[in-house]
Scaffold this active site. Sequence first.
Site, mmCIF file in Angstrom:
data_model
loop_
_atom_site.group_PDB
_atom_site.id
_atom_site.type_symbol
_atom_site.label_atom_id
_atom_site.label_comp_id
_atom_site.label_asym_id
_atom_site.label_seq_id
_atom_site.Cartn_x
_atom_site.Cartn_y
_atom_site.Cartn_z
ATOM 1 N N HIS A 70 0.335 -0.904 -0.182
ATOM 2 C CA HIS A 70 0.171 0.342 0.177
ATOM 3 C C HIS A 70 0.854 1.024 -0.064
ATOM 4 C CE1 HIS A 70 -3.450 2.759 1.522
ATOM 5 N NE2 HIS A 70 -2.419 3.313 1.918
ATOM 6 N N ARG A 78 -9.035 15.060 2.717
ATOM 7 C CA ARG A 78 -8.346 15.248 3.651
ATOM 8 C C ARG A 78 -6.684 15.523 4.175
ATOM 9 N NH1 ARG A 78 -7.885 10.309 6.618
ATOM 10 N NH2 ARG A 78 -9.311 8.540 5.557
#
Lengths: 70, 449
Positions: B208, B291
């Site tokens: 990831h 965000r």
Amino acid sequence: MQELKANMTGNVWKVIVNQGDKVEEGQEVVILESMKMEIPIEAEASGNIKELKVGEGDFVNDGDVIAIIE
Amino acid sequence: MINKILVANRGEIAARIIRTCKMLDIKTVAIYSEADKDSPYVKMAEESFLIGPPNVNESYLNINKILSVAKEAKVDAIHPGYGFLSENGKFADSCRKEGIIFIGPSSKVIEKMGDKIVARSIMKDAGVPVIPGTEGAVASVEDAINLAKEINYPIMLKASAGGGGIGMEVVHSDEELEKAFESNLKKSQRFFGDGSMFLEKKIENAHHIEIQLLADNFGNVVHLYERECSIQRRNQKVIEEAPSIFISEETRKKMGSIAVQAAKVIGYTGAGTIEFLVDEENFYFLEMNTRLQVEHPVTEEITGVDIVEAQIKIAENKTLPFNQDEIVSEGHSVEVRIYAEDPVRFFPSPGLITKVEFPEGESIRNETAITNNYTVSPYYDPMIGKLIVKGSDRKQAISILKDALMRYNIEGIKTNIPMILEIINNEIFQAGQTTTDFVEKHYLPVIKK
């Protein structure tokens, strides 16, 4: 007789069984909720729910008795 | 100009945001639920307001209440932090309607990226590689089973509105898909109010890796390189680092420029992150977070950029103070998330912290939400702090981390510190072979012995 105990500190989110119900080994008795995680507490042996010690919304500590099964 | 900010969050991230505001001479307003009245962040702000009972729907997710406090305190802007209302398009809109700056992108962009099916299709059109999978939502179990034939097992079944690891499951056969479909449908309807699901091929041995982006209101976009966040439990990150030692310089450049290009195409503004799954040969779009992220400090450590400051400046309509060539990555940084949980079962462990001692040092940064005699409540996320270290290279960073963790002392509750120590002592971790299945493959089998 079997004392079913909480394995985590948290709130009782759902009580699935009623006093007097017959439960099978592995059947979910209550679901605890803590920190966005739901943990089902399963009966460790088959039997009748003799006493339910908690209700929905109650706070339980790790190791508290949730139900007595016999 | 922003002179006063309300931080619509709690815990370590509220403290983190308030710190940068103080540095910029911006006044701060904290909000707290009854469960957080003794939290350290509440005392850090110039003003603080009790907004309701512990339940998040009545406190940190209560848009009307938060906006009424914002108006009463006469703030110029609201910083949503991460989680809670940070990716809620309706909240962003409501703030702006009240004449309050929402520190984040437009509600349109938030909503598009929050819908995984829509985001996947937009990214594909923008030239970002996506994982082989279904084009839209699957209509039924039968539809899913049919489409699975073209994708081939193993397959990830995902909720379009999912997040935080909830609403996704890996399946290996038609039978498993059928079973998972029903339970996932119920779960995603209950958690997200939307049961739409799609299928993606499961990428094996994946890392990831995500790209941090900054975009101003004038079309300038830069990336702040990547973060490697493969060490996860229950699909939530535990250890994050920057840079990634897995990808080549060529892949790094490619991922960075594709992420920048995608941000431009969607008209992104503010700080954001595009997450990718990366295997030996390819990288694929996973999702975009519109965000500030939990793990933003590792990027700050290697680039020297204060991401919260950049968010505020962008919200003030300033142009980015640097171009891509001026952003230099230096050294290696690792962050670990300290969770109040059992290190073996990963069950939450709320309760009274009787004593806490943080490791201190030049290369050590603590972002925390706790103090001595602080009670960790069962109402919120189990993360109670982050420990961030920096070294000249990865080896040194890991060695500083190990030393710091040995000195990290929390008494009264269980934490995952033993788990982190076990992982960073593992040779496979040290060699950088940090695929997303690391915990199942190399941690759980070792401790269960």
